[in-house]
Every structure is written in structure tokens, then in C-alpha cells.
Design an enzyme around this catalytic site. Structure first.
Site, mmCIF file in Angstrom:
data_model
loop_
_atom_site.group_PDB
_atom_site.id
_atom_site.type_symbol
_atom_site.label_atom_id
_atom_site.label_comp_id
_atom_site.label_asym_id
_atom_site.label_seq_id
_atom_site.Cartn_x
_atom_site.Cartn_y
_atom_site.Cartn_z
ATOM 1 C CD GLN A 251 13.141 46.222 17.372
ATOM 2 O OE1 GLN A 251 12.045 46.657 17.763
ATOM 3 N NE2 GLN A 251 14.045 45.710 18.194
ATOM 4 C CE1 TYR A 283 20.420 37.292 25.911
ATOM 5 C CE2 TYR A 283 21.778 39.255 26.114
ATOM 6 C CZ TYR A 283 21.220 38.123 26.673
ATOM 7 O OH TYR A 283 21.471 37.827 27.994
ATOM 8 C CD GLU A 307 19.405 34.938 18.271
ATOM 9 O OE1 GLU A 307 18.473 34.185 18.606
ATOM 10 O OE2 GLU A 307 19.521 36.119 18.673
ATOM 11 C CG ASP A 360 18.235 44.207 21.336
ATOM 12 O OD1 ASP A 360 17.437 44.462 22.258
ATOM 13 O OD2 ASP A 360 17.905 44.221 20.130
ATOM 14 C CB CYS A 387 12.257 45.699 24.614
ATOM 15 S SG CYS A 387 12.510 44.006 25.211
#
Length: 431
Positions: A251, A283, A307, A360, A387
Site C-alpha cells: 500500500q 489475493y 497469491e 482483496d 480499491c
């Protein structure tokens, strides 16, 4: 404001998406793209200004410049910060209602009189959906108001033109704009940026200021694609450290990782959480949110982090070593979840139904295939970190059609002076 940070105007019945404007303003704009269904235009002059208009936080992105010479990446910098957040709230609320992820918000004075609350935790039902949207706000992060939403970026990429000019791209183009300052960047990155230099053999420059300490990193990528080998960096979130590739995903706001970790911990309904269930972190990156779950519910928490980027998985395994039930696997989420319910044993099916799933996804969202596979497992709750409000609304509508409604919703302004907003939601079975 439309999704993407442009404002919606109408001319003789035609929709026109106008950049560098504010709702309610009258501007003179130049049409740049005339499609059959809509036009795009850039503001050239503000004829009647909104009371929310301010001097742009980045002079090189100001409406005073020709649109082709405006730096990109701060598309809302001409709008006062509180109103930026209100516009982001409107975009998110509109997406959630338009895509039927939630019922429409109340419009009467009585229905809309609930006190403001940054997070909303609700029971099932249409009335509760309306209450959620009435009380929904976009929260700023500590220190951002004092700095007018500047100085927060800890990662930044600059591009280099054929003539060696260093700078950001212009909005919606690959034209490099020479600039004198980078106001959204952390102070140490602004000092390290080679602005004003000519670097003819360079394609891009990444600037990184990890929170784990040490001097900022400058990573140069040559025109042939080569770059030096880099040691891992360390990011600190509270008392915990996370190792990752220097150019791996993290981030960018200096407080975002801590903010999202805390939000995920709040969003999980502890009465629905089972540490022995087949809990998932999809994720998962380097394990940030899986660690947030483990920190809240203890060292015996069972959770699998998935991932697609193998180096990130390797770091996740290291970062999650405190939890005996944690594991990190490499795989594309849409492939890894295929047949998850159909191929499970009776015992594992029970663990899936008791599971908490944290996801996410990237900006495109999880998508129908992933949502349907998760619904088939019947988890006790899902915590969705988004997001992109439109992609989230689309996925949330799919969950809702299968009986999973939004029960908790928070929004954060992790990207001040841009159109981006982050949402954290809890979805649970209705009834």
C-alpha cells in the site's frame, strides 16, 4: 462525479465527461474525444466556480495549464479535501444502489437524520440497507487534513522521455511532463527525485520509502529493461514487520497498511469466526491481512493465503510463520477456488461453511467465477477489501443474489487528491 474522477455534464442531451471541473460549475471545455454515446472534454476556463474549488495542490496539474501539459495523478487536487471525500462517497453509494448491491438510500429528512458514523454495522433488510448508506462516510487518515492531502505517497514511479526528460505522465497519456515538485510524495522521496535531470538511457525510476527504516531507495530501469538486483525491504505495521520485494506490491499511503489491517479486524464478526475453519485470505500478497486475522484471533488460527505472484507467496510464508495453522500457496485465485466445494470431504465442507473469507482483489474485482465458487462453499462471512467501488458493487450484487448481504461497511481516503477510494465490507448470509 463519475467513477474515474471526471464530472458529468450534458450538452443537448449528450453526456460529456469533463476533467478538472466540479459539480455545479460552469466551465469552458475542449472536446477531446467525440464518441457516439458520449464525449470527453478538458476544462480550459472556469466561468462560474464552485465554493469547493481551491488552488490546485500541484501547480503543474492546474487548470491554468494547457490540458496536454498537465501532470497526471492528482485529478481532484483542485477540490477542497472534505468535498473530495463527499464526491467519493456519492460515487460509491451510487454504484452500490445502481447495481442492486444495496437498496436505494433514504431521501426524506426523517430517514436521513441518523448521526454520522464512520462505520455501519447492520442487520438484514432493505431498511437497514438504507440506513447503511445514510450513515456511510469516507474517512480521512491522520495527518492528511493538516497537509491538504499531500506527502502521503511512499512509492512513486517517474518516467523518462526519449530526450531524457524525467517526470510523471500527463493525464490519460504517456507524455512525460517535466515538473519541479511532487507534492503527493513523502518528503524523503521528493528530495531523492532526480527532477530537472536528463537521463537518456533510462526508461523509469522507482522511488521507495519503506517504513521499516533506512534511506529511500532509487531503482533505475534502463531502456533495455534491466535493473539492479534488489534486497528485500521491510515494512512495519504496528509491532509487526513484513518482508517483501522492493518493487513488490505494498500500500502506497504511509498509514494504509495499518488502516486496512485494523478495518479487517473490526469487520470480522467474532461470533461467526471459527479459528479451526477453512479460513481464506485471497489475493493475499505478502500476508498483511492474513496476519491481521491471526493477530486478532490467536496463534492457532487456521488460514490459507492465496497469491498468484510466487515471490510474494514465499514472503507470505515467512511473514505468517507465527501461526501454526497458516500457510501460503501460489495460484491464480480464479483457478485455485475451482471445485473447492465440490471436491471437499464431508469434514472439509463443514470447515468451509464455518470459514471467514478475506479477499482483496485487484482493481477489476473478484469477478463472477470467483464469487460463484465462494458462494458454493457457503462461508459464514466474507470480508471484502475493495480499491474500486464499481467492481465491488458488481461483486456485492452477485453475493446478494445468492443471499449474502452487506452488514458492515467502511470507506477510507487512502489516496487524497485522486479519485480512488478504499472500501471494507462484511457480507453474511441474510436471515
Amino acid at each position: 462525479m463519475a467513477h474515474g474522477g471526471v464530472m458529468v455534464a450534458r450538452h443537448e442531451g449528450r453526456v460529456v465527461f469533463v476533467s478538472d471541473a466540479i459539480p455545479g460549475e460552469r466551465v469552458r471545455a475542449r472536446v477531446t474525444d467525440a464518441k457516439d454515446r458520449f464525449w470527453r472534454a478538458d476544462t480550459l476556463e472556469v466561468l462560474e466556480a464552485s465554493p469547493h474549488r481551491q488552488l490546485h495542490v500541484w501547480s503543474e496539474a492546474s487548470v491554468d495549464r494547457d490540458p496536454e501539459g498537465r501532470a497526471g495523478g492528482a485529478e481532484l487536487g483542485h477540490i477542497a479535501l472534505p468535498y473530495q471525500r463527499e464526491l467519493k462517497r456519492q460515487v460509491a453509494a451510487d454504484a452500490l444502489t445502481r447495481m442492486h448491491a444495496l437498496a436505494p438510500a433514504a431521501t426524506s429528512a426523517d430517514d436521513a437524520s441518523a448521526a454520522d458514523a464512520p462505520a455501519v454495522d447492520i442487520a438484514a433488510g432493505t431498511a437497514a440497507d438504507r440506513t447503511l448508506l445514510d450513515r456511510f462516510t469516507v474517512q480521512g487518515l491522520p495527518g492528511d487534513d493538516e497537509l491538504a492531502g499531500t506527502g502521503w505517497r511512499t512509492r512513486l514511479r517517474l518516467h523518462v522521455a526519449d530526450d531524457g526528460t524525467v517526470g510523471p505522465y500527463a493525464a490519460r497519456s504517456h507524455t512525460v511532463i517535466p515538473v519541479r515538485d511532487l507534492p503527493l510524495a513523502a518528503a524523503e522521496l521528493r528530495e531523492a527525485a532526480p527532477l530537472g535531470q536528463r537521463l537518456r538511457q533510462v526508461a523509469s525510476i522507482d522511488l521507495i520509502a519503506p517504513s521499516g527504516g533506512g534511506a529511500p531507495l532509487t531503482v533505475v530501469t534502463g531502456r533495455d529493461g534491466t535493473r539492479p538486483e534488489l534486497a528485500p525491504v521491510v515494512e512495519r505495521v504496528g509491532d509487526r514487520e513484513f518482508a517483501l520485494d522492493a518493487l513488490g506490491f505494498w500500500q502506497v499511503h504511509r498509514l494504509a497498511a495499518r488502516t486496512l489491517s485494523d478495518a479487517v479486524q473490526r469487520a470480522i464478526d467474532e461470533t461467526r469466526f471459527d479459528p479451526r475453519a477453512a479460513n481464506l485470505d485471497l489475493y493475499g500478497g505478502v500476508g498483511l491481512l492474513a496476519a491481521a486475522v491471526g493477530d486478532r484471533f490467536g496463534p492457532t488460527t487456521r488460514i490459507t493465503s492465496v497469491e498468484s505472484y510466487a515471490p510474494a507467496t514465499d514472503f507470505a510464508a515467512r511473514n505468517l510463520s507465527d501461526w501454526v495453522g497458516a500457510r501460503a500457496v501460489t495460484g491464480r485465485v480464479e483457478q485455485w477456488v475451482q471445485g473447492l466445494a465440490a471436491n471437499a470431504s464431508v469434514v472439509e465442507r463443514g470447515r468451509q461453511r464455518a470459514a471467514t473469507v478475506v479477499l482483496d482483489p485487484p482493481r477489476a474485482g473478484a469477478g463472477r467465477a470467483v464469487v460463484e465458487e465462494l458462494i458454493a462453499t457457503g462461508p459464514a462471512q466474507l470480508v471484502y477489501v475493495a480499491c474500486d467501488p464499481v467492481a465491488f458493487a458488481r461483486d456485492a450484487a452477485l453475493f446478494r443474489s445468492a443471499g449474502y448481504g452487506i452488514r458492515w461497511l467502511e470507506a477510507f481516503d487512502l489516496f487524497p487528491n485522486t479519485h480512488h477510494v478504499e472500501l471494507v465490507a462484511r457480507l453474511t448470509p441474510e436471515g
